[in-house]
Motif scaffolding. Structure first.
Motif, PDB file in Angstrom:
ATOM      1  N   GLN A  76       0.820  -1.210   0.000  1.00 43.05           N
ATOM      2  CA  GLN A  76       0.000   0.000   0.000  1.00 43.05           C
ATOM      3  C   GLN A  76       0.854   1.260   0.000  1.00 43.05           C
ATOM      4  OE1 GLN A  76      -3.181  -0.026   2.887  1.00 43.05           O
ATOM      5  NE2 GLN A  76      -3.078   2.176   3.186  1.00 43.05           N
ATOM      6  N   PHE A  77       1.998   1.216   0.693  1.00 41.10           N
ATOM      7  CA  PHE A  77       2.847   2.402   0.817  1.00 41.10           C
ATOM      8  C   PHE A  77       4.001   2.434  -0.186  1.00 41.10           C
ATOM      9  CE2 PHE A  77       2.067   3.339   5.623  1.00 41.10           C
ATOM     10  CZ  PHE A  77       0.760   3.663   5.325  1.00 41.10           C
ATOM     11  N   SER A  78       4.043   1.523  -1.125  1.00 42.76           N
ATOM     12  CA  SER A  78       5.238   1.362  -1.951  1.00 42.76           C
ATOM     13  C   SER A  78       5.277   2.263  -3.176  1.00 42.76           C
ATOM     14  CB  SER A  78       5.376  -0.096  -2.398  1.00 42.76           C
ATOM     15  OG  SER A  78       4.284  -0.472  -3.223  1.00 42.76           O
ATOM     16  N   ALA A  79       4.300   3.148  -3.330  1.00 42.69           N
ATOM     17  CA  ALA A  79       4.309   4.064  -4.473  1.00 42.69           C
ATOM     18  C   ALA A  79       5.483   5.039  -4.355  1.00 42.69           C
ATOM     19  CB  ALA A  79       2.985   4.834  -4.537  1.00 42.69           C
ATOM     20  N   GLN A  80       5.846   5.655  -5.474  1.00 43.51           N
ATOM     21  CA  GLN A  80       6.968   6.594  -5.484  1.00 43.51           C
ATOM     22  C   GLN A  80       6.668   7.834  -4.646  1.00 43.51           C
ATOM     23  OE1 GLN A  80      10.096   6.504  -6.686  1.00 43.51           O
ATOM     24  NE2 GLN A  80       9.785   4.353  -7.237  1.00 43.51           N
ATOM     25  N   SER A  81       5.391   8.224  -4.578  1.00 43.52           N
ATOM     26  CA  SER A  81       4.998   9.365  -3.749  1.00 43.52           C
ATOM     27  C   SER A  81       3.587   9.130  -3.231  1.00 43.52           C
ATOM     28  CB  SER A  81       5.056  10.675  -4.543  1.00 43.52           C
ATOM     29  OG  SER A  81       3.929  10.781  -5.398  1.00 43.52           O
ATOM     30  N   VAL A  82       3.217   9.898  -2.214  1.00 47.04           N
ATOM     31  CA  VAL A  82       1.868   9.774  -1.650  1.00 47.04           C
ATOM     32  C   VAL A  82       0.812  10.075  -2.704  1.00 47.04           C
ATOM     33  CG1 VAL A  82       0.271  10.714   0.071  1.00 47.04           C
ATOM     34  CG2 VAL A  82       2.648  10.293   0.686  1.00 47.04           C
ATOM     35  N   LEU A  83       1.125  10.992  -3.615  1.00 48.52           N
ATOM     36  CA  LEU A  83       0.173  11.351  -4.669  1.00 48.52           C
ATOM     37  C   LEU A  83      -0.099  10.187  -5.609  1.00 48.52           C
ATOM     38  CD1 LEU A  83       1.445  14.942  -5.538  1.00 48.52           C
ATOM     39  CD2 LEU A  83      -0.488  14.302  -4.079  1.00 48.52           C
ATOM     40  N   ASP A  84       0.821   9.232  -5.680  1.00 48.02           N
ATOM     41  CA  ASP A  84       0.650   8.074  -6.561  1.00 48.02           C
ATOM     42  C   ASP A  84      -0.076   6.916  -5.885  1.00 48.02           C
ATOM     43  OD1 ASP A  84       2.025   9.327  -8.631  1.00 48.02           O
ATOM     44  OD2 ASP A  84       3.974   8.640  -7.870  1.00 48.02           O
ATOM     45  N   MET A  85      -0.393   7.053  -4.596  1.00 50.14           N
ATOM     46  CA  MET A  85      -1.073   5.974  -3.889  1.00 50.14           C
ATOM     47  C   MET A  85      -2.534   5.915  -4.313  1.00 50.14           C
ATOM     48  SD  MET A  85       0.600   6.442  -0.067  1.00 50.14           S
ATOM     49  CE  MET A  85      -0.691   5.448   0.684  1.00 50.14           C
ATOM     50  N   LYS A  86      -2.933   4.778  -4.854  1.00 51.96           N
ATOM     51  CA  LYS A  86      -4.303   4.599  -5.345  1.00 51.96           C
ATOM     52  C   LYS A  86      -4.853   3.266  -4.849  1.00 51.96           C
ATOM     53  CE  LYS A  86      -3.739   7.286  -9.614  1.00 51.96           C
ATOM     54  NZ  LYS A  86      -2.406   7.798  -9.256  1.00 51.96           N
ATOM     55  N   PRO A  87      -6.180   3.164  -4.690  1.00 52.24           N
ATOM     56  CA  PRO A  87      -6.764   1.883  -4.281  1.00 52.24           C
ATOM     57  C   PRO A  87      -6.434   0.796  -5.293  1.00 52.24           C
ATOM     58  CG  PRO A  87      -8.376   3.644  -4.098  1.00 52.24           C
ATOM     59  CD  PRO A  87      -7.200   4.218  -4.816  1.00 52.24           C
ATOM     60  N   PRO A  88      -6.175  -0.417  -4.855  1.00 52.72           N
ATOM     61  CA  PRO A  88      -5.823  -1.496  -5.785  1.00 52.72           C
ATOM     62  C   PRO A  88      -7.056  -2.011  -6.519  1.00 52.72           C
ATOM     63  CG  PRO A  88      -6.022  -2.373  -3.577  1.00 52.72           C
ATOM     64  CD  PRO A  88      -6.207  -0.883  -3.453  1.00 52.72           C
ATOM     65  N   THR A  89      -6.863  -2.504  -7.719  1.00 53.32           N
ATOM     66  CA  THR A  89      -7.921  -3.234  -8.401  1.00 53.32           C
ATOM     67  C   THR A  89      -8.031  -4.620  -7.762  1.00 53.32           C
ATOM     68  OG1 THR A  89      -6.395  -4.192 -10.020  1.00 53.32           O
ATOM     69  CG2 THR A  89      -7.384  -2.038 -10.550  1.00 53.32           C
ATOM     70  N   LEU A  90      -9.124  -5.313  -7.999  1.00 52.34           N
ATOM     71  CA  LEU A  90      -9.266  -6.665  -7.465  1.00 52.34           C
ATOM     72  C   LEU A  90      -8.248  -7.610  -8.095  1.00 52.34           C
ATOM     73  CD1 LEU A  90     -13.146  -7.021  -7.160  1.00 52.34           C
ATOM     74  CD2 LEU A  90     -11.478  -6.742  -5.317  1.00 52.34           C
ATOM     75  N   GLU A  91      -7.893  -7.353  -9.335  1.00 42.89           N
ATOM     76  CA  GLU A  91      -6.861  -8.173  -9.977  1.00 42.89           C
ATOM     77  C   GLU A  91      -5.529  -7.991  -9.258  1.00 42.89           C
ATOM     78  OE1 GLU A  91      -5.348 -11.015 -12.491  1.00 42.89           O
ATOM     79  OE2 GLU A  91      -7.449 -10.386 -12.253  1.00 42.89           O
ATOM     80  N   ARG A  92      -5.208  -6.748  -8.872  1.00 44.44           N
ATOM     81  CA  ARG A  92      -3.970  -6.498  -8.124  1.00 44.44           C
ATOM     82  C   ARG A  92      -4.048  -7.147  -6.741  1.00 44.44           C
ATOM     83  NH1 ARG A  92       0.464  -2.929  -7.519  1.00 44.44           N
ATOM     84  NH2 ARG A  92       1.632  -3.878  -5.808  1.00 44.44           N
ATOM     85  N   CYS A  93      -5.209  -7.074  -6.113  1.00 40.81           N
ATOM     86  CA  CYS A  93      -5.389  -7.724  -4.807  1.00 40.81           C
ATOM     87  C   CYS A  93      -5.103  -9.220  -4.914  1.00 40.81           C
ATOM     88  CB  CYS A  93      -6.810  -7.511  -4.294  1.00 40.81           C
ATOM     89  SG  CYS A  93      -7.208  -5.820  -3.818  1.00 40.81           S
ATOM     90  N   LYS A  94      -5.638  -9.848  -5.960  1.00 40.47           N
ATOM     91  CA  LYS A  94      -5.442 -11.284  -6.154  1.00 40.47           C
ATOM     92  C   LYS A  94      -3.969 -11.601  -6.354  1.00 40.47           C
ATOM     93  CE  LYS A  94      -6.312 -13.326 -10.111  1.00 40.47           C
ATOM     94  NZ  LYS A  94      -6.991 -13.955 -11.284  1.00 40.47           N
ATOM     95  N   LYS A  95      -3.281 -10.823  -7.186  1.00 40.99           N
ATOM     96  CA  LYS A  95      -1.858 -11.077  -7.428  1.00 40.99           C
ATOM     97  C   LYS A  95      -1.032 -10.916  -6.160  1.00 40.99           C
ATOM     98  CE  LYS A  95      -1.826  -9.838 -12.339  1.00 40.99           C
ATOM     99  NZ  LYS A  95      -1.321  -8.878 -13.366  1.00 40.99           N
ATOM    100  N   ASP A  96      -1.384  -9.935  -5.333  1.00 44.49           N
ATOM    101  CA  ASP A  96      -0.642  -9.715  -4.088  1.00 44.49           C
ATOM    102  C   ASP A  96      -0.774 -10.901  -3.138  1.00 44.49           C
ATOM    103  OD1 ASP A  96       0.180  -7.270  -4.983  1.00 44.49           O
ATOM    104  OD2 ASP A  96      -1.287  -6.117  -3.845  1.00 44.49           O
ATOM    105  N   ILE A  97      -1.961 -11.509  -3.085  1.00 40.07           N
ATOM    106  CA  ILE A  97      -2.144 -12.664  -2.198  1.00 40.07           C
ATOM    107  C   ILE A  97      -1.451 -13.889  -2.779  1.00 40.07           C
ATOM    108  CG2 ILE A  97      -3.812 -14.124  -1.010  1.00 40.07           C
ATOM    109  CD1 ILE A  97      -3.811 -11.152  -0.183  1.00 40.07           C
ATOM    110  N   LEU A  98      -1.642 -14.148  -4.064  1.00 40.46           N
ATOM    111  CA  LEU A  98      -1.036 -15.332  -4.681  1.00 40.46           C
ATOM    112  C   LEU A  98       0.491 -15.293  -4.626  1.00 40.46           C
ATOM    113  CD1 LEU A  98      -3.316 -15.771  -7.840  1.00 40.46           C
ATOM    114  CD2 LEU A  98      -3.416 -17.040  -5.692  1.00 40.46           C
ATOM    115  N   SER A  99       1.060 -14.088  -4.621  1.00 40.05           N
ATOM    116  CA  SER A  99       2.520 -13.956  -4.581  1.00 40.05           C
ATOM    117  C   SER A  99       3.061 -13.870  -3.159  1.00 40.05           C
ATOM    118  CB  SER A  99       2.952 -12.718  -5.373  1.00 40.05           C
ATOM    119  OG  SER A  99       2.422 -11.537  -4.785  1.00 40.05           O
TER     120      SER A  99
END
Length: 343
Positions: A76-99
């Motif tokens: 969640q905090f790994s964006a280059q800046s706070v302005l780049d922090m965006k809610p994840p898509t469900l596809e991104r959520c799935k990839k984060d858990i599977l990995s």
């Protein structure tokens, strides 16, 4: 002197917004779910276990999920800046858990619900909040229905800092039995307006001159308890609803300070150790949360912190952890500034 819980902290729950009823599909396939159960969670003979006892399977899934998938805000905090922090898509959520990257409540519990639905469980999401939250419905959890008998309901919590390694039945009156995991005792208490509170035992309560307890703290049968998380258990929520809540959280990331203690994760190991590994940007520490709440954490240098992360959690690239530390430092400054501006 026995004290009743002070449920005045449930105000954000009462203000809960109506759900528009829309649903967003979660594209998890049965093959992906099976590979995840077998290869990541080490659960075999899935269909046979489901036939024998669905509740036993559910409890094993919860226990193994909280063992192998960390609760973490690193992604969640790994964006280059706070302005780049965006809610994840469900596809991104799935990839984060599977990995194995894990995440916070939305990533962990939406994936868990999608997987359980694939195996025939009847589920729905519910919202909740911590007593310290400044916004309502900040937490996403799961209710599983009809698993032990028709009409039964269980809370399933794979997305909390506090490990609850089993499905909790909601068929109690007033107060649930006392549970214990990782040397911490907790129970559930029925509050007003349909709220069910997760309460954690206070192991070393401070002596007070007044008999009046702080808000959110109460005594039951001589034991002191603290409200930790409230669930709106009878109000089903859609994934679309939580996307709306996340939009606000990502736009104003300093509003939920208890998740922003720093960039880090809570993890559990096979031998039962639970630890918190975190950095507030200036300090780096490792804390065994099995022990007393007052235990002094191990202070680390920035290199020791990053090396420990790389050794224990190689799924996180170094750049991701470095970015998360930098963003958490900035967000904490935002939170402290917002608090000072209200004085």
């Amino acid at each position: 002197m026995e004290m009743k819980p002070n449920f005045s902290l449930k105000v954000p729950m009462i203000c809960s917004k109506p759900d528009r009823g829309e649903e967003v599909p979660y594209h998890l396939t049965l093959d992906e779910a099976q590979q995840f159960l077998e290869n990541v969670l080490k659960i075999s003979d899935i269909n046979q276990r489901l036939k024998r006892n669905r509740l036993d399977f559910l409890n094993e899934f919860i226990c193994k999920f909280t063992l192998y998938i960390p609760f973490s805000n690193i992604v969640q905090f790994s964006a280059q800046s706070v302005l780049d922090m965006k809610p994840p898509t469900l596809e991104r959520c799935k990839k984060d858990i599977l990995s194995g990257l894990g995440g916070t409540c939305f990533r962990l519990n939406t994936f868990s619900q999608a997987l359980l639905d694939l195996y025939g469980f009847r589920t729905y999401h519910v919202s909740g909040c911590n007593p310290t939250d400044t916004i309502y419905d900040s937490h996403c959890a799961i209710i599983v229905c009809d698993v032990s008998y028709p009409g039964s309901r269980h809370i399933v919590e794979n997305g909390s800092v506090f490990p609850v390694n089993t499905a909790i039945p909601l068929d109690f009156e007033d107060q649930s039995p006392v549970y214990e995991f990782s040397k911490k005792k907790f129970m559930y208490v029925e509050g007003d307006h349909g709220v069910v509170w997760l309460c954690i035992q206070v192991t070393n309560p401070h002596k007070r001159r007044s008999s009046q307890l702080p808000k959110g703290v109460f005594r039951s049968k001589g034991i002191t308890w603290k409200l930790h998380l409230g669930y709106w258990t009878s109000v089903p929520r859609s994934r679309a609803y939580f996307f709306e809540r996340m939009e606000y959280r990502f736009r104003f990331p300093s509003v939920i300070p208890y998740i922003l203690e720093g960039a880090g994760l809570h993890a559990r190991r096979d031998h039962g150790t639970n630890f918190l590994l975190a950095s507030a940007g200036d300090t780096y520490f490792l804390k065994n949360i099995n022990d007393s709440e007052n235990i002094v954490p191990k202070i680390m240098t920035d290199e020791e912190f990053l090396d420990f992360f790389a050794k224990e959690f190689p799924q996180y690239p170094r750049w991701m952890v470095v970015n998360a530390i930098r963003q958490s430092k900035y967000i904490r400054k935002m939170h402290n500034y917002s608090r000072l501006s209200k004085l």
